[in-house]
Scaffold this active site. Sequence first.
Site, PDB file in Angstrom:
ATOM      1  N   GLY A  71       4.700  11.865 -44.005  1.00  7.63           N
ATOM      2  CA  GLY A  71       3.895  11.799 -45.436  1.00  7.63           C
ATOM      3  C   GLY A  71       3.409  10.519 -45.695  1.00  7.63           C
ATOM      4  N   THR A  72       3.814   9.217 -45.115  1.00 14.22           N
ATOM      5  CA  THR A  72       3.427   8.107 -45.704  1.00 14.22           C
ATOM      6  C   THR A  72       2.004   7.814 -45.034  1.00 14.22           C
ATOM      7  OG1 THR A  72       5.590   6.885 -45.744  1.00 14.22           O
ATOM      8  CG2 THR A  72       3.617   5.509 -45.365  1.00 14.22           C
ATOM      9  N   GLN A 179       7.466  16.653 -51.148  1.00 17.17           N
ATOM     10  CA  GLN A 179       8.834  17.312 -51.795  1.00 17.17           C
ATOM     11  C   GLN A 179       8.691  18.863 -52.033  1.00 17.17           C
ATOM     12  OE1 GLN A 179      11.914  16.059 -51.405  1.00 17.17           O
ATOM     13  NE2 GLN A 179      11.410  13.934 -50.971  1.00 17.17           N
ATOM     14  N   SER A 199       5.221  16.642 -44.962  1.00 13.57           N
ATOM     15  CA  SER A 199       6.051  15.806 -44.092  1.00 13.57           C
ATOM     16  C   SER A 199       7.156  16.854 -43.357  1.00 13.57           C
ATOM     17  CB  SER A 199       6.720  14.669 -44.697  1.00 13.57           C
ATOM     18  OG  SER A 199       7.450  14.188 -43.732  1.00 13.57           O
ATOM     19  N   HIS A 201      10.478  16.113 -42.110  1.00 12.87           N
ATOM     20  CA  HIS A 201      11.692  15.847 -42.004  1.00 12.87           C
ATOM     21  C   HIS A 201      12.384  16.438 -43.337  1.00 12.87           C
ATOM     22  CE1 HIS A 201      11.947  11.860 -44.320  1.00 12.87           C
ATOM     23  NE2 HIS A 201      10.885  11.919 -44.087  1.00 12.87           N
ATOM     24  N   THR A 239      -2.392   9.738 -28.526  1.00 13.04           N
ATOM     25  CA  THR A 239      -1.998  11.019 -27.933  1.00 13.04           C
ATOM     26  C   THR A 239      -1.021  11.727 -28.921  1.00 13.04           C
ATOM     27  OG1 THR A 239      -2.182  10.377 -25.628  1.00 13.04           O
ATOM     28  CG2 THR A 239      -0.725  12.219 -26.128  1.00 13.04           C
ATOM     29  N   CYS A 325      14.297   6.145 -50.147  1.00  6.93           N
ATOM     30  CA  CYS A 325      13.177   5.279 -49.558  1.00  6.93           C
ATOM     31  C   CYS A 325      13.247   3.717 -50.040  1.00  6.93           C
ATOM     32  CB  CYS A 325      11.613   5.604 -49.842  1.00  6.93           C
ATOM     33  SG  CYS A 325      11.298   7.362 -49.118  1.00  6.93           S
TER      34      CYS A 325
HETATM   35  N1  PLP Z   1       6.073  11.376 -50.694  1.00  4.44           N
HETATM   36  C1  PLP Z   1       6.830  11.669 -51.092  1.00  4.44           C
HETATM   37  C2  PLP Z   1       6.873  12.521 -52.488  1.00  4.44           C
HETATM   38  C3  PLP Z   1       8.127  11.324 -50.346  1.00  4.44           C
HETATM   39  O1  PLP Z   1       9.343  11.800 -51.193  1.00  4.44           O
HETATM   40  C4  PLP Z   1       8.019  10.995 -49.227  1.00  4.44           C
HETATM   41  C5  PLP Z   1       9.418  10.549 -48.816  1.00  4.44           C
HETATM   42  O2  PLP Z   1      10.573  10.478 -49.257  1.00  4.44           O
HETATM   43  C6  PLP Z   1       6.946  10.565 -48.714  1.00  4.44           C
HETATM   44  C7  PLP Z   1       5.785  10.616 -49.167  1.00  4.44           C
HETATM   45  C8  PLP Z   1       6.882   9.913 -47.472  1.00  4.44           C
HETATM   46  O3  PLP Z   1       7.123  10.693 -46.435  1.00  4.44           O
HETATM   47  P1  PLP Z   1       7.671  10.205 -44.889  1.00  4.44           P
HETATM   48  O4  PLP Z   1       8.897   9.809 -44.961  1.00  4.44           O
HETATM   49  O5  PLP Z   1       7.465  11.237 -43.854  1.00  4.44           O
HETATM   50  O6  PLP Z   1       6.906   9.035 -44.507  1.00  4.44           O
END
Ligand code: PLP
Length: 381
Positions: A71-72, A179, A199, A201, A239, A325
Site C-alpha cells: 500500500g505504501t 483497509q 495491499s 496483507h 523483476t 504502523c
Molecule cells: N494505507 C492504509 C489505509 C493502511 O492502513 C496501510 C497500512 O496499515 C497502508 C496504506 C500501507 O500499506 P502497506 O503496509 O502494504 O505498505
Amino acid sequence: MQSRVYLDWNATAPLRPEVREAVVRAMDICGNPSSVHAEGRKARHLIEDARAAVAMAIGAQAEGIVFVSGGTEANATALVQGWTRGRAGQGCERLIVSAIEHPSVLAGGSFTPDKVAHATVTSDGTIDLDALQSLIQDGEPPLVSLMLANNETGAIQPVSQAASLVHAAGGILHVDAVQALGRIPLDVRVLGADLVSVSAHKIGGPKGVGALAIVDPELQPPASLLKGGGQERNRRAGTENVAGIAGFGVAAAIAGVDLEEFSRMQALRDRLEAGLAEGADVTIFSKGAPRLPNTTLFAMAGMRAETAVIAFDLEGIAVSSGAACSSGKVQPSHVLTAMGVPAELVQSAIRISLGHATKEDDIDRALKAWIKLSGVLRKAS
Ligand code: PLP
C-alpha cells in the site's frame, strides 16, 4: 496453555491457508516472468491470473493494475506530479489530502510541502466536504487523495461525493482503499476513483505486495518511480515478486466473495462494543459514522494505551494502540487529533479489529480481559 486471540486485523491479517499454498507453489517456478521460454511463461501466467483476480475484486480493468510492494508504494506511485487525463491535458501540480490519511499519503509523495493542502475532518472522523470543496476551488485542478476507510477508526469516507467535486473541477482522485478491500463492497467505478491503492496483507495475502489500479484508461502516468526494466508496462521497473503476486491474486479472489462474513463480524463487533461500555466510561470513536464492520477504536480517560495493550497481551490477546504502523514510536494519533479529541483521550485509544476467523469465544476472552483491566484502573483512580 490458552491459545492466543488475534484482534489486530487492521495491522495485518493472518495468511490464508489457500494463499500459503499458492505462494509455495509459485516459489518453485524458476522462470523470470519476462523470459520467453516455458519457465518464464509459467511465471507470467501466474502474474496475469493474479492481475485479473485483483481487478475483478475491485471492479477495475486488468490492464490498469500495476503490482508494487504494498500500500505504501501504491500510494507513493499515485502521489506524483504530472498525471494527465489524455495526452494533451495539463498535469496536476498540486495535491489535496485529508488530515486523517495514512502516513504514506500525508508524506505527500513527490509534491513539495507548499504544494500540499490538508482537508479537515468532522468530529465523527469523516472528511468535511465543504472544506474539501473550498480547497479544490482554490487553484488549478488538483490531484486529491482520500482513503475509503480509516485504519484507526474504521470510518468510511464520502468518497463518491468527493469524486463529483474533484471531477467537476477537472481534478484527479486517488483513493487509498487498503483497509476497505475485503471488508466492504468495493467497486471503483461506483466510487468514481481514478487511481486506487490496495495491499495484499490486509486481506490474508502476503506482506510486501500491493497494487495501484489506474482505473481511468485515459489517465497518462508520469514517469515510473523505479526506472530500469520495462516491467508492468513500463510503470514499475524490477523483476516481479511472482510468489507474492500469486498469493495476492488468491487472497483477492476470496476477499471479493467473502463479504457475507462481515455481517457476522459486525454482530461480534457490536457485542464487543456493548461489553466494553458496560460499567466503564468508554468513548467509542466514529460511532455515529458509517464504519468498517470489523473495527472499534475506544478510549477510557485515565488509561494509558501502551499499558492496556500490554495488559491485553499478557491475557493472550493481541490488540493495538491507535495505528499499528506508528506504534512502537509512541505518538499521539493524528487521526483523533484531527477529529478534535482531547489529548488525554487520544493517549488512551485502543483499536480492536476483527477478521473472518474471529469467533464468539475470542470476543468473550477480550471482554473478560477488559473487565479485569478496567477494574484495576478504576481501583487505582
Ligand atoms: N494505507 C492504509 C489505509 C493502511 O492502513 C496501510 C497500512 O496499515 C497502508 C496504506 C500501507 O500499506 P502497506 O503496509 O502494504 O505498505
